[in-house]
Design a protein around this motif. Structure first.
Motif, short mmCIF file in Angstrom:
data_model
loop_
_atom_site.label_atom_id
_atom_site.label_comp_id
_atom_site.label_asym_id
_atom_site.label_seq_id
_atom_site.Cartn_x
_atom_site.Cartn_y
_atom_site.Cartn_z
N VAL A 61 37.00 42.38 37.45
CA VAL A 61 38.30 41.50 37.54
C VAL A 61 37.83 40.06 37.10
O VAL A 61 37.88 38.91 38.07
N THR A 104 39.74 35.73 37.93
CA THR A 104 40.72 36.31 38.88
C THR A 104 40.41 35.39 40.46
O THR A 104 39.21 35.57 40.74
N THR A 146 50.81 40.63 35.78
CA THR A 146 49.27 40.29 35.45
C THR A 146 49.03 41.34 34.45
O THR A 146 49.74 42.38 34.42
N THR A 150 36.55 31.95 41.28
CA THR A 150 36.32 33.31 40.98
C THR A 150 35.33 34.12 41.95
O THR A 150 34.96 35.20 41.68
N TRP A 173 50.36 36.35 38.17
CA TRP A 173 49.92 36.78 39.58
C TRP A 173 50.61 37.94 39.83
O TRP A 173 51.64 38.20 39.35
N ASN A 187 44.20 35.42 36.23
CA ASN A 187 45.11 36.14 37.35
C ASN A 187 44.67 35.67 38.68
O ASN A 187 43.68 35.17 39.09
#
Length: 324
Positions: free
Chosen positions: A68, A71, A259, A96, A187, A142
């Motif tokens: 991910v 994010t 997202t 992140t 989001w 995200n």
């Protein structure tokens, strides 16, 4: 005791403490060789190591969150306290780095009839994102947000009030930053419920002593079909071992998601986050960031009780040096 210093476990323990320059443990246990392997004694020993490890900011688990990229993870919880006020606590990952979090809390008057809706989520989230965004070099694509669960009626209130507040907070934080970290950020909001009537166990149970033995599902079991809602995006995840009784998995409902993260990425992220609690070497029932803000809310409400928060005074509650 000088006699204990010749013990093998003592030497190992001392060497580790000296090597990493750990803090002196706040608890001490006495044991003998015969009883050390008992679960109760061993769990105490493990708990001390976990606390010492956490105080130095190290990680018990090295979870690879590379699936991910770009994010952030946010978790928040709200509860009603005295004088019709709503206490909200929020945890925000430091960029992140999904194993490091900053915490914020706020107490505001209830602005609607629902005592679970947070009137301060916008200001808290905007403050947190703008503070952390100043130190980020890369943009965030995200943001995955976990919220403690509410009932069906309160879910509608969240859709009416909190979804817009979260969106406005992200835009407001982006406007405050010179480098537009959150300009194209998308989001999702996930509701987390530990209390539900769903019980899960193996279909093929076995018989012993003329009675059927029901076996619980293993840790890591995920269900996203058949028993889930037809019109909602939800799933069940069993992320903790059930030592007694029948397993009751945690129910996750995704209330909003724009997202490009796949369902598998969200499932995997949710499961990995349950391993980040420093109080145990096992996974827990909910993502650790949400667990910590729930504890923070309960602790804060117990401390305040009949006190009134002065808005001009800074209140900081620190559980651990690793989580500020």
């Amino acid at each position: 005791d000088s006699k204990k210093k010749t013990n093998f476990h003592y030497k190992v323990f001392k060497s580790i403490v000296n090597k990493f320059n750990w803090l002196i443990p706040t608890q001490v246990i006495l044991y003998n060789e015969k009883n050390f392997r008992k679960k109760s004694v061993l769990s105490q020993f493990t708990n001390i190591l976990c606390q010492m490890w956490a105080k130095k900011g190290n990680e018990l688990y090295i979870c690879d969150f590379s699936f991910v990229p770009k994010t952030m993870v946010i978790a928040y919880s709200s509860m009603s306290v005295q004088n019709n006020q709503i206490l909200t606590s929020i945890s925000v990952s430091i960029g992140t780095k999904l194993y490091e979090y900053m915490f914020y809390s706020d107490l505001k008057e209830n602005t609607n009839n629902d005592t679970r809706i947070s009137p301060s989520i916008k200001s808290l989230l905007s403050k947190a994102l703008s503070s952390i965004g100043k130190h980020l070099k890369k943009s965030v694509e995200n943001i995955v947000i976990y919220r403690d669960a509410v009932n069906e009626k309160q879910q509608k209130s969240i859709q009416l009030y909190e979804l817009d507040s979260i969106k406005e907070a992200i835009n407001e934080a982006n406007d405050k930053l010179e480098k537009k970290i959150f300009e194209n950020t998308k989001w999702c909001l996930i509701l987390v419920s530990k209390i539900n009537e769903v019980k899960m166990f193996f279909k093929d149970s076995y018989k012993g002593n003329n009675q059927t033995i029901i076996e619980n599902i293993p840790v890591g079991t995920l269900v996203d079909r058949v028993i889930t809602h037809k019109e909602k995006y939800d799933f069940y995840l069993n992320s903790a071992d059930s030592r007694q009784g029948t397993c009751s998995p945690t129910h996750y409902t995704i209330l909003h998601d724009d997202t490009e993260l796949t369902a598998i990425q969200i499932y995997k992220l949710t499961y990995y986050l349950t391993f980040l609690s420093f109080n145990t070497t096992h996974s827990i029932r909910v993502p650790a960031p949400l667990y910590f803000v729930s504890r923070r809310n309960k602790f804060t409400s117990e401390v305040l009780k009949n006190e009134i928060i002065n808005p001009n005074k800074s209140y900081s509650i620190q559980f651990n040096s690793r989580f500020k």
